[in-house]
Scaffold this motif. Structure first.
Motif, short mmCIF file in Angstrom:
data_model
loop_
_atom_site.label_atom_id
_atom_site.label_comp_id
_atom_site.label_asym_id
_atom_site.label_seq_id
_atom_site.Cartn_x
_atom_site.Cartn_y
_atom_site.Cartn_z
N SER A 71 -30.33 -130.76 49.27
CA SER A 71 -30.22 -129.59 50.39
C SER A 71 -29.15 -130.15 51.16
CB SER A 71 -31.50 -129.42 51.23
OG SER A 71 -31.85 -130.72 51.81
N LEU A 72 -28.57 -131.42 51.09
CA LEU A 72 -27.48 -132.07 52.08
C LEU A 72 -28.05 -132.47 53.27
CD1 LEU A 72 -24.58 -129.78 50.90
CD2 LEU A 72 -25.42 -131.97 49.71
N MET A 73 -28.87 -131.53 54.08
CA MET A 73 -28.98 -132.05 55.21
C MET A 73 -30.60 -131.21 55.60
SD MET A 73 -27.51 -130.49 59.16
CE MET A 73 -28.27 -128.86 58.85
N LYS A 74 -31.41 -132.16 56.35
CA LYS A 74 -32.63 -131.33 56.64
C LYS A 74 -32.65 -131.48 58.18
CE LYS A 74 -35.16 -131.78 52.58
NZ LYS A 74 -36.35 -132.23 51.82
N LYS A 75 -33.42 -130.75 58.93
CA LYS A 75 -33.56 -130.86 60.56
C LYS A 75 -35.31 -130.64 60.83
CE LYS A 75 -32.21 -127.93 64.64
NZ LYS A 75 -31.94 -126.68 65.01
N PHE A 76 -35.60 -131.47 61.71
CA PHE A 76 -36.92 -131.67 62.24
C PHE A 76 -37.15 -131.64 63.76
CE2 PHE A 76 -36.52 -133.80 58.00
CZ PHE A 76 -37.12 -133.33 57.44
N LYS A 77 -38.00 -130.84 64.09
CA LYS A 77 -38.34 -131.02 65.62
C LYS A 77 -39.05 -132.16 65.88
CE LYS A 77 -38.81 -129.10 69.92
NZ LYS A 77 -38.37 -130.09 70.63
N ILE A 78 -38.62 -132.86 67.01
CA ILE A 78 -39.03 -134.07 67.47
C ILE A 78 -40.14 -133.75 68.57
CG2 ILE A 78 -38.92 -136.32 68.46
CD1 ILE A 78 -36.02 -136.69 67.07
N ASN A 79 -41.52 -133.78 68.01
CA ASN A 79 -42.38 -133.14 69.28
C ASN A 79 -42.76 -134.02 70.47
OD1 ASN A 79 -43.07 -130.87 67.76
ND2 ASN A 79 -44.19 -132.34 66.19
N CYS A 91 -25.25 -137.53 52.16
CA CYS A 91 -23.83 -137.47 51.84
C CYS A 91 -23.34 -137.61 50.47
CB CYS A 91 -22.90 -138.02 53.08
SG CYS A 91 -23.17 -137.39 54.67
N TYR A 92 -24.48 -138.26 49.78
CA TYR A 92 -24.06 -138.57 48.43
C TYR A 92 -23.08 -137.87 47.45
CZ TYR A 92 -24.72 -140.71 43.75
OH TYR A 92 -24.67 -141.16 42.44
N ARG A 93 -23.79 -136.64 47.53
CA ARG A 93 -22.60 -135.43 46.88
C ARG A 93 -21.50 -135.02 47.59
NH1 ARG A 93 -26.27 -133.47 43.04
NH2 ARG A 93 -25.58 -131.48 43.03
N PHE A 94 -21.13 -135.51 48.61
CA PHE A 94 -20.03 -134.79 49.45
C PHE A 94 -18.93 -135.41 48.68
CE2 PHE A 94 -21.92 -134.26 53.89
CZ PHE A 94 -22.67 -133.29 53.57
N GLU A 95 -18.04 -134.19 48.44
CA GLU A 95 -16.29 -134.66 48.02
C GLU A 95 -15.43 -134.93 49.18
OE1 GLU A 95 -15.91 -135.21 44.66
OE2 GLU A 95 -17.98 -134.66 44.43
N SER A 96 -15.85 -134.64 50.42
CA SER A 96 -14.74 -134.76 51.48
C SER A 96 -15.63 -134.48 52.97
CB SER A 96 -13.92 -133.63 51.45
OG SER A 96 -14.16 -132.48 51.92
N GLU A 97 -15.00 -135.08 53.72
CA GLU A 97 -15.69 -135.05 55.17
C GLU A 97 -15.75 -133.57 55.77
OE1 GLU A 97 -12.78 -137.73 57.22
OE2 GLU A 97 -13.85 -139.25 56.47
N LYS A 98 -15.05 -132.59 55.09
CA LYS A 98 -15.00 -131.30 55.73
C LYS A 98 -16.49 -130.77 55.33
CE LYS A 98 -12.62 -126.83 54.83
NZ LYS A 98 -14.20 -126.09 54.90
N LEU A 103 -21.25 -128.17 58.03
CA LEU A 103 -22.57 -128.05 58.48
C LEU A 103 -22.94 -128.10 59.95
CD1 LEU A 103 -24.20 -130.39 55.43
CD2 LEU A 103 -24.22 -127.79 55.56
N GLY A 104 -21.82 -128.26 60.50
CA GLY A 104 -21.80 -128.38 62.17
C GLY A 104 -22.08 -129.72 62.68
N PHE A 105 -21.68 -130.66 62.08
CA PHE A 105 -21.81 -132.06 62.33
C PHE A 105 -21.34 -132.26 63.80
CE2 PHE A 105 -20.83 -136.58 61.98
CZ PHE A 105 -21.87 -137.19 61.95
N GLU A 106 -20.16 -131.68 64.16
CA GLU A 106 -19.84 -132.08 65.34
C GLU A 106 -20.45 -131.72 66.54
OE1 GLU A 106 -15.67 -130.54 64.96
OE2 GLU A 106 -15.06 -132.61 64.83
N GLU A 107 -21.12 -130.62 66.63
CA GLU A 107 -21.86 -129.86 67.38
C GLU A 107 -23.21 -130.72 67.48
OE1 GLU A 107 -24.43 -125.76 68.26
OE2 GLU A 107 -22.53 -125.53 66.96
N ILE A 108 -23.78 -131.07 66.27
CA ILE A 108 -24.88 -131.85 66.14
C ILE A 108 -24.96 -133.31 66.95
CG2 ILE A 108 -26.79 -133.07 64.52
CD1 ILE A 108 -26.02 -130.67 62.67
#
Length: 152
Positions: A71-79, A91-98, A103-108
């Protein structure tokens, strides 16, 4: 930079260490301007996902933690911490930083309430912020692991 080494003798001890480190990270994020990024480095099967299960428990996350390889990324609420999320990138399957940027990395990472764990960070090293926590996992034998933590 201070480095701490830990030896765990079982999956349970690796999870327990993750739970302890989660508490240390929560203390640290209250003093940061951006999200806290933690780079998890180590071979396949080195215990990264097992460690993440302990981190999730320490953050009060009840959902089951599995590797986000497909799934490349998972998001969980920290209660236990208001307006905060745990992001778990693989990032194992990533071919590039793009790909991580798409996936919104800069905003995250710009949200100081977020905690971001990244497996295979070397695949996106050009977009990682400077002040990150690094955790290096080494298998010493079948169930024994060494974890070296720096930046915490």
């Amino acid at each position: 930079m201070i480095k701490n080494k830990y030896i765990t003798n079982s999956d349970e001890e690796t999870r327990d260490l993750g739970e302890k480190i989660a508490n240390d990270i929560l203390k640290k994020i209250s003093r940061t301007e951006k999200g806290q990024v933690i780079a998890l480095k180590g071979d396949l099967g080195a215990g990264k996902t097992t460690f993440m299960q302990g981190v999730a428990k320490g953050l009060g996350i009840k959902k089951k933690i599995l590797s986000p390889t497909f799934s490349l990324m998972k998001k969980f609420k920290i209660n236990s911490y208001p307006k905060s999320f745990l992001y778990h990138f693989d990032c194992y399957r990533f071919e590039s930083e793009k790909e991580v940027l798409d996936l919104g990395f800069e905003e995250i990472i710009s949200n100081p309430n977020n905690i971001i764990f990244i497996e295979w960070p070397e695949k996106i090293k050009g977009v990682l912020p400077e002040n990150i926590i690094n955790i290096i996992f080494k298998n010493l034998s079948e169930n024994i692991r060494e974890l070296e933590i720096s930046g915490l």
